[in-house]
Motif scaffolding. Structure first.
Motif, PDB file in Angstrom:
ATOM      1  N   TYR A   1      18.950  -9.779 -12.754  1.00 29.15           N
ATOM      2  CA  TYR A   1      19.702  -9.981 -11.522  1.00 29.15           C
ATOM      3  C   TYR A   1      20.747  -8.879 -11.372  1.00 29.15           C
ATOM      4  CZ  TYR A   1      17.750 -14.742 -11.297  1.00 29.15           C
ATOM      5  OH  TYR A   1      16.910 -15.819 -11.216  1.00 29.15           O
TER       6      TYR A   1
ATOM      7  N   GLN B   1      20.662 -16.932  -5.196  1.00 29.41           N
ATOM      8  CA  GLN B   1      19.269 -17.314  -5.460  1.00 29.41           C
ATOM      9  C   GLN B   1      19.197 -18.790  -5.840  1.00 29.41           C
ATOM     10  OE1 GLN B   1      16.470 -15.563  -5.051  1.00 29.41           O
ATOM     11  NE2 GLN B   1      15.172 -17.202  -5.802  1.00 29.41           N
TER      12      GLN B   1
ATOM     13  N   THR C   1      13.852 -15.258   3.098  1.00 28.54           N
ATOM     14  CA  THR C   1      14.454 -14.012   2.632  1.00 28.54           C
ATOM     15  C   THR C   1      15.870 -13.942   3.174  1.00 28.54           C
ATOM     16  OG1 THR C   1      12.302 -12.895   2.716  1.00 28.54           O
ATOM     17  CG2 THR C   1      14.268 -11.497   2.547  1.00 28.54           C
TER      18      THR C   1
ATOM     19  N   VAL D   1      19.217  -8.970  -6.229  1.00 35.86           N
ATOM     20  CA  VAL D   1      19.323 -10.417  -6.048  1.00 35.86           C
ATOM     21  C   VAL D   1      20.559 -10.972  -6.747  1.00 35.86           C
ATOM     22  CG1 VAL D   1      18.183 -12.629  -6.474  1.00 35.86           C
ATOM     23  CG2 VAL D   1      16.831 -10.632  -5.785  1.00 35.86           C
TER      24      VAL D   1
ATOM     25  N   LEU E   1       9.996 -12.665  -7.293  1.00 38.02           N
ATOM     26  CA  LEU E   1      10.995 -11.602  -7.323  1.00 38.02           C
ATOM     27  C   LEU E   1      10.450 -10.361  -8.032  1.00 38.02           C
ATOM     28  CD1 LEU E   1      14.143 -13.756  -8.194  1.00 38.02           C
ATOM     29  CD2 LEU E   1      13.549 -12.818  -5.975  1.00 38.02           C
TER      30      LEU E   1
ATOM     31  N   ILE F   1      14.987  -4.605  -2.516  1.00 33.26           N
ATOM     32  CA  ILE F   1      15.316  -5.526  -3.609  1.00 33.26           C
ATOM     33  C   ILE F   1      15.566  -4.811  -4.932  1.00 33.26           C
ATOM     34  CG2 ILE F   1      12.948  -5.931  -4.447  1.00 33.26           C
ATOM     35  CD1 ILE F   1      13.688  -8.943  -4.539  1.00 33.26           C
TER      36      ILE F   1
END
Length: 747
Positions: free
Chosen positions: A72, A322, A353, A317, A288, A521
């Motif tokens: 992340y 999330q 999204t 992210v 992801l 992303i």
């Protein structure tokens, strides 16, 4: 005794003396010493030949194999991927010096001074191997590194001899730091962890660079017997032994001057965390990872590169957001579905999204119920129609091009159109007479109120006024992906294909005052030999600020007083649009606050995505409109993602109000105005669960009706059937399908 007996005794004594003298002559000390040195010389010669014969080989495949780490934005590990080896090689500089010394203290105190081998230990190991006692310790760190990196774990004489030779050569050619780094990166620590980085995560949930000396001493102690010394599964004896070895390691560090006695006295045994399942692709992780891999391909990191391992991929992210998105879908949708017992519920797929409108970073993504159950990502799939979430782009195109109605009135929020259901569009070569939801007619209605209630007939006429070609140009500029959608009036109802990812970028662009936002992303990709920092997407002005801000103003009305009221809350400023595709095959809510743009959609899917089906009846709720489940998921997530709310407000400039035509004379009042009995109580897009909250869409006394030339000029009825928007599973093009005035129920 006679003479004969004496002679026989003398002969016997002579023979015995001869034998004794012969043995003495054969095993003299000189001969024994010569034989000893001969054996030594022979061994040295054999070893010399072996030294010349054995080369340092290539590393074995398992030693080089690494996993890839996806994490992340805050560095928390999201997933590890690779071919069966949980390893991430780190440089020695990333390991604290005292942790480095703990391994030396545990395994080989003379490491920094020896020549890479321990002859005494190796001899003992060879003897034990030959005598059948199995593999024994005594090897140096260099020898253990050679065994792990170049050879195998087989307890054979030939392997041990090769280990000895290669260790000498490696010690000659490489620095001690290189050898130590290789050792701690190749060793197996238990819990499926190979290498110190994976071990640090497995036992203490930290990176290797964050280990303290007590933790390092435990990991160093583990290497003697990983399964026996794992605190979570060790017997009482195992726990006692590993604590003793931990203390032994620290005491050696004090002896070697690597640790102060006072610091040693204050250390407590660092009990490791409980084992956790390996982080794979279950849940949302797989979606992801898949999205990140698509971007990696564009950055030149191929699948072959990833299979080689050793990468750390940092995503954009936000873990907290999330988690909030996953909780919102569970609370607002999944908890209400009976996937096992209800045929309709089993077909429902959710996707979402969420994007930061300033940076384009994807901060949260929902790909489906579970990647291992549904591999196709609902966040990035482009096989469904975005429906009425496209209508704001028709308005944006009208504003961007300074378009006017058929009577020349400048289009803006106050412009009045005829909202009669099935009303044929005027000025188009392609006939089209779309039906409003529930076939409701609104009569004269402002663009703002038409947006609130998603009136099909108004936006069908507007796209004709602007021209489908101009609308398509604007749509592509702000990020709608399908370049092949037809330039026909039916496009006003969102009959092209797009994903939640695509539409999140579109709505983020509107939130960003018209400056293009491209969702991405991937934040970075790092390897020991290569580092990639993705280029920032271009931020050109897709539409003017005035156009974007006017659309935002319109969409605040949808949330405040229209079909998107399920997303309304006083905790944040919001704008959004609902969308429900033909035959209720998909339902959407696309919206944004000043800080967050999020698109949520439901898809009716059967047979693993091979067939699109209706969502009607989802969770026994009747028609699954965009103002229902999607809007509620959006609101729940947004509230959590913003930490319970936000004081940020839309900064809108130069909002285009448009022109309101003068009131017509009584004789000019459009004859299509519906009688009260024709107007159902539920406006288009309003969830059936909340009929009591339905706003009235009849123009107020302050809203002037349209002039005949603006909205309802005399027209000749079309000679062929009005255009219908295509169904996702119907290849027939608009205007070519049989039928009369029955058009799409797309809202």
């Amino acid at each position: 005794m006679g003479r004969a007996d004496a002679r026989r005794a003398q002969a016997r004594d002579t023979r015995q003396a001869g034998k004794s003298g012969g043995i003495r002559r054969l095993f003299t000390w000189k001969k024994l010493l010569g034989t000893f040195f001969g054996i030594i010389l022979l061994g040295m010669g054999a070893f010399g030949a072996l030294y010349l014969y054995v080369d340092v080989p290539e590393a074995n495949a398992m030693a080089k194999r690494q996993s890839n780490v996806y994490q992340y934005s805050d560095g928390t590990v999201l997933a590890r991927t690779g071919k069966g080896v949980n390893r991430q090689i780190v440089n020695l500089s990333e390991v604290p010096e005292k942790v480095q010394h703990s391994f030396v203290a545990a395994e080989n105190k003379t490491f920094y001074d020896d020549q890479g081998v321990d002859l005494k230990g190796t001899t003992r190991a060879l003897f034990n191997t030959l005598s059948g006692k199995g593999k024994q310790g005594g090897s140096t760190i260099t020898q253990q590194y050679v065994k792990n990196y170049y050879l195998t774990q087989d307890p054979t004489v030939s392997r041990k001899l090769k280990e000895l030779v290669i260790a000498l050569k490696v010690d000659r050619d490489r620095s001690k730091d290189e050898i130590l780094a290789g050792y701690i990166n190749t060793a197996y620590y238990g819990r499926g962890a190979s290498g110190i980085q994976a071990a640090a995560q497995a036992y203490y949930g930290v990176d290797a660079k964050e280990l303290n000396v007590a933790q390092g001493a435990y990991l160093a102690s583990l290497l003697q017997a990983p399964s026996q010394y794992d605190w979570a599964t060790a017997t009482d004896t195992g726990k006692r032994l590993v604590k003793e070895r931990w203390a032994y390691t620290l005491d050696n560090m004090v002896e070697m001057g690597w640790l102060e006695e006072s610091e040693r006295a204050g250390l407590e045994f660092p009990v490791p965390q409980k084992p956790k399942p390996a982080q794979g692709r279950e849940g949302q992780a797989g979606y992801l990872v898949e999205a990140a891999n698509k971007e990696l391909e564009k950055q030149g990191v191929t699948e072959a590169d990833r299979e080689a391992g050793g990468w750390t991929f940092t995503l954009t992210v936000d873990k907290k957001r999330q988690d909030e998105l996953e909780k919102a879908v569970d609370a607002q949708l999944e908890s209400k579905l009976d996937r096992e017992g209800d045929e309709i519920d089993a077909t429902v797929q959710a996707g979402a999204t969420s994007v930061d409108p300033e940076t384009g970073e994807v901060v949260a993504l929902y790909g489906g119920e579970d990647y291992v159950k549904h591999y196709f990502s609902n966040a990035t799939r482009q096989d469904y129609q975005p429906a009425s979430t496209f209508k704001p782009l028709v308005l944006a195109a009208a504003l961007e091009n300074g378009s006017t109605t058929q009577d020349g009135s400048l289009i803006g929020l106050n412009t009045v159109y005829d909202g009669t259901s099935r009303r044929p569009v005027v000025g188009s070569d392609t006939p089209f007479a779309p039906q409003n939801e529930d076939d409701r007619s609104y009569g004269p209605i402002s663009v703002q109120k038409a947006m609130n209630s998603s009136v099909n007939s108004v936006f069908a006429q507007m796209i004709v006024d602007v021209t489908p070609a101009a609308v398509k140009e604007t749509a592509l500029a702000v990020g709608v992906p399908d370049k092949n959608f037809p330039e026909r009036p039916a496009v006003s109802l969102g009959t092209m294909n797009a994903s939640t990812w695509d539409m999140a970028g579109v709505y983020a662009t509107l939130a960003n005052h018209g400056q293009k936002v491209t969702p991405h992303i991937l934040r970075s990709a790092e390897h020991r030999d290569r580092v990639i920092d993705p280029d920032e997407p271009k931020r050109e002005q897709a539409v003017s600020r005035a156009s974007a801000d006017t659309v935002t103003q319109a969409l605040t009305g949808v949330v405040d007083a229209g079909s998107g009221r399920a997303a309304d809350t006083s905790a944040y400023d919001a704008a959004g649009k609902t969308g429900t595709a033909e035959e209720n095959k998909s339902a959407w809510f696309a919206g944004y606050t000043p800080e967050l743009a999020t698109v949520v959609a439901l898809f009716g899917e059967k047979d693993g995505g091979g067939k699109q089906v209706s969502l009607t009846g989802t969770a026994n709720s009747g028609r699954a409109s965009g103002g229902g489940f999607p809007a509620r998921i959006w609101a729940d997530y947004t509230l959590g993602a913003l930490g319970g709310g936000s004081d940020a407000r839309f900064d809108l400039e130069d909002v285009e109000r448009g022109e309101a035509p003068a009131p017509p004379t009584p004789s000019q009042t459009p004859s299509e105005e519906p009688a009260p009995s024709q107007a159902p109580t539920t406006p288009s897009e309003e969830p059936s669960e909340t009929p009591s909250e339905t706003p009235s869409e009849t123009p107020s006394s302050s809203s002037p009706p349209p002039s005949p030339s603006a909205t309802t000029p005399p027209v000749t009825p079309p000679s062929k059937s009005p255009e219908l928007p295509p169904s996702p599973d119907d290849d027939t093009q608009p205007g070519e399908r049989p039928g009369s005035n029955a058009a799409a129920s797309d809202q």
